[in-house]
Design an enzyme around this catalytic site. Structure first.
Site, PDB file in Angstrom:
ATOM      1  N   HIS A 190       0.828  -1.211   0.000  1.00  0.00           N
ATOM      2  CA  HIS A 190       0.000   0.000   0.000  1.00  0.00           C
ATOM      3  C   HIS A 190       0.862   1.260   0.000  1.00  0.00           C
ATOM      4  CE1 HIS A 190      -4.050  -1.470   0.183  1.00  0.00           C
ATOM      5  NE2 HIS A 190      -3.835  -2.202   1.252  1.00  0.00           N
ATOM      6  N   ARG A 297     -13.022   1.735 -12.631  1.00  0.00           N
ATOM      7  CA  ARG A 297     -13.461   0.784 -11.604  1.00  0.00           C
ATOM      8  C   ARG A 297     -14.784   1.264 -11.015  1.00  0.00           C
ATOM      9  NH1 ARG A 297      -7.920   1.826 -10.660  1.00  0.00           N
ATOM     10  NH2 ARG A 297      -6.562  -0.020 -10.758  1.00  0.00           N
ATOM     11  N   ARG A 333     -15.329  -1.200 -16.321  1.00  0.00           N
ATOM     12  CA  ARG A 333     -15.462  -2.555 -15.776  1.00  0.00           C
ATOM     13  C   ARG A 333     -16.716  -2.610 -14.915  1.00  0.00           C
ATOM     14  NH1 ARG A 333     -10.715  -4.526 -11.975  1.00  0.00           N
ATOM     15  NH2 ARG A 333     -11.739  -3.144 -10.481  1.00  0.00           N
ATOM     16  N   ASN A 455      -2.386  -7.906 -11.885  1.00  0.00           N
ATOM     17  CA  ASN A 455      -2.274  -8.061 -10.431  1.00  0.00           C
ATOM     18  C   ASN A 455      -2.817  -9.419  -9.986  1.00  0.00           C
ATOM     19  OD1 ASN A 455      -1.405  -5.465 -10.667  1.00  0.00           O
ATOM     20  ND2 ASN A 455      -3.071  -4.528  -9.535  1.00  0.00           N
ATOM     21  N   ASP A 456      -4.032  -9.745 -10.419  1.00  0.00           N
ATOM     22  CA  ASP A 456      -4.623 -11.034 -10.049  1.00  0.00           C
ATOM     23  C   ASP A 456      -4.055 -12.181 -10.873  1.00  0.00           C
ATOM     24  OD1 ASP A 456      -6.173 -10.202  -7.960  1.00  0.00           O
ATOM     25  OD2 ASP A 456      -8.002  -9.959  -9.117  1.00  0.00           O
ATOM     26  N   CYS A 503      -4.390  -3.523 -17.768  1.00  0.00           N
ATOM     27  CA  CYS A 503      -4.731  -2.480 -16.799  1.00  0.00           C
ATOM     28  C   CYS A 503      -4.174  -2.755 -15.410  1.00  0.00           C
ATOM     29  CB  CYS A 503      -6.248  -2.295 -16.726  1.00  0.00           C
ATOM     30  SG  CYS A 503      -7.148  -3.799 -16.275  1.00  0.00           S
TER      31      CYS A 503
END
EC number: 2.7.3.9
Length: 574
Positions: A190, A297, A333, A455-456, A503
């Protein structure tokens, strides 16, 4: 010259004195109380004061970092309002006759231990960290101890800390905080992500900076290479002043690219876009010369509301972004709720692993009343710009067909009711599950475009939570397994005459960008502050020279580091 090495988390060079962000002593003694009601009132006051703190911090974070980064404080406030958590503390006070501090500690320790024991569950690991942060804040109010407030720093400093919580980072004032360095953390933590949003140099994961540095020490932070120079000489300062000026000159050159296309040396054109969370983020997109929005998002519309947002409220939000982009493409999205994003007004089942459970498109298809409302709002807004709609977390062709079928159904209803819908509306999907990346050739026949969520995709492919420091070394964007999946998706889309964007964090990564250009990725979407840097990098590339680079990278022996060095060496002469 003595250097301390860490992970370069945010570009830039700064020279200033060290400011030690030391956590206060929150120790206390267990005591027996006779008036439970009085003690519970103390607890309630501390909870209220903590909530007030977090509301203020959230506001600061939203203004300085954007809605996406501010969202972590919603999770903190939800913990303070959670009757299971607060009720357990009150129960301890009533049943065990202990002071509020002791009751808070025992309950928090139990929650943290339970969550941390679920080592394969990223969501629970993050909740454990949130509970620790929240508990520290409540405890400080019970003890009358003031937590460090970075917002009060009023001179130029480099912040030194073991770690920076989201609360700490959100309060950093870029006018005075020239950089920060921590013992722990990684590029995807973070604090690192927030540093890039604030555009201040940062180095994380040094392991020993809090031991090697004391308050007032003069330091140089090189956030480009990951070096902290301890006790620099005049010659060191002069050397890094030259480097800092060179970096500033480089940024000034980037500014000149605001209104230019993203083109390689040999004339190949790409789209460099930005990610946003709310319409408020649009200003940063336009200021940085983004050619499109590659990811809007929409879940923040739901998270910032006390109830499900109405069709009209959503329509106005989507319309404002499309109009603001003035004909440039906007990829929206659909709702990606679940996992680490929960809504107080939409109860979700408790699951052992929410990240692999009931979330994103799975909720939308199950609760198609919510889904249809969002789709109607999007279809109505499509008349005001170049809208692209994509569905998240698609694992099977059947899921995509079902989602698109609902969209087509709502489109037909609107047209039958006399409303207009854009005839230039593309429908695509996120590629973030390895199954959809492997079978991209089948999906490419169904979609108008792909957007790769790295990321995922990296987490699921490597079975490693990027926020878990014990396994974060496995979060490897340059691993050949990841590169092969990405290349497979791009190749499959092009074979069917479709396009592919990205993205995730990797789209703005200086090592990944040459590889992605070489693979033929069509759209790169990233934090708005990275757009000009990536556009500049593209101008140094010749795609005819990248074929061999990509071929080597996808065939190395599972080495993330080997590919990093491969690209670094390639770029040295360019």
């Amino acid at each position: 010259m003595t250097k301390l090495r860490g992970i370069a988390a945010s570009d830039g060079i700064a020279t200033a004195k060290a400011y030690m962000l030391v956590q206060p002593d929150l120790s206390f003694s267990k005591s027996t109380i006779s008036d439970s009601e009085k003690e519970i009132n103390r607890l309630h006051k501390a909870l209220q004061d903590s909530t007030s703190d977090l509301e203020t911090i959230r506001k600061i974070a939203a203004e300085s970092l954007g809605e996406e980064e501010a969202q972590v404080f919603d999770a903190h406030m939800m913990i303070l309002a959670d009757p299971e958590f607060t009720g357990a503390i009150e129960g301890k006070i009533n049943d065990d006759k202990v002071n509020a501090e002791q009751a808070l500690k025992e309950v928090a320790d139990l929650f943290v231990a339970t969550f941390e024991s679920m080592t394969n569950n990223a969501y629970m690991q993050e909740r454990a960290a949130d509970i620790k942060d929240v508990t520290k804040r409540v405890l400080s109010h019970l003890l009358g101890v003031t937590l460090p407030n970075p917002a009060l720093i009023d001179e130029e400093v480099i912040v030194i800390a073991h770690d920076l919580t989201p609360s700490d980072t959100a309060q950093l004032n870029g006018k005075f905080v020239k950089a920060f360095v921590t013992d722990v953390g990684g590029r995807t933590s973070h604090s690192a992500i927030m540093a890039r949003s604030l555009e201040i140099p940062a180095i994380v994961g040094t392991e020993t900076v809090t031991q090697d540095v004391k308050a007032g020490d003069l330091l140089i932070v090189d956030g480009i290479n990951g070096d902290v120079v301890l006790d620099p000489t005049d010659a060191d300062i002069a050397e890094y002043d030259v480097k800092a000026q060179a970096f500033a000159d480089q940024k000034a050159e980037w500014e000149k690219l605001k209104n230019e296309k993203s083109v390689t040396k040999d004339g190949k054109t790409f789209t460099v876009a930005a990610n946003i969370g709310t319409p408020k983020d649009l200003a940063g997109v336009l200021e940085n010369g983004s050619e499109a929005i590659g990811l809007y998002r929409t879940e923040f519309l739901y998270m910032d509301s006390a109830e499900l947002p109405s069709e009209d409220d959503q329509f106005e939000a989507y319309k404002s972004v499309l109009e603001g982009m003035d004909g440039k493409p906007v990829v929206v999205r659909t709702m990606d709720i679940g996992g680490d994003k929960k809504l107080p007004y939409l109860p979700l089942p408790e699951e052992m692993n929410p990240f692999l459970g009931y979330r994103a498109i799975r909720i939308s298809l199950d609760r198609d009343d919510i889904f249809r409302t969002q789709l109607r709002a999007l279809l109505r807004a499509s008349n005001y710009g170049k809208l692209r709609i994509m569905f998240p977390m698609i694992a099977t062709v059947a899921e995509f067909r079902q989602a698109k079928g609902i969209l087509e159904d709502e489109k037909a209803k609107l047209i039958a009711a006399g409303q207009t819908v854009s005839d230039d509306l593309q429908v695509g999907m996120m590629v973030e599950i390895p199954a959809s990346a492997v079978l991209a050739n089948q999906f490419a026949k169904e979609v108008d475009f792909f957007s790769i969520g790295t990321n995922d995709l990296i987490q699921y492919t490597m079975a490693a939570d990027r926020m878990n420091e014990r396994v974060s070394y496995l979060y490897q964007p340059y691993n050949p397994a990841i590169l092969r999946l990405i290349k497979n998706v791009i190749d499959a889309s092009h074979k069917e005459g479709k396009w592919t964007g990205m993205c995730g964090e990797a789209a703005g990564d200086s090592i990944m960008a040459p590889l992605l250009v070489g693979m033929g990725l069509d759209e790169f979407s990233m934090s708005a502050t990275s757009v000009l840097r990536v556009r500049s990098l593209m101008k140094r590339l010749d795609t005819t020279e990248l074929t061999d680079l990509v071929e080597t990278a996808v065939n190395v022996n599972t080495s993330n580091e080997e590919n990093q060095k491969l690209v670094e060496d390639f770029m040295k002469d360019r």
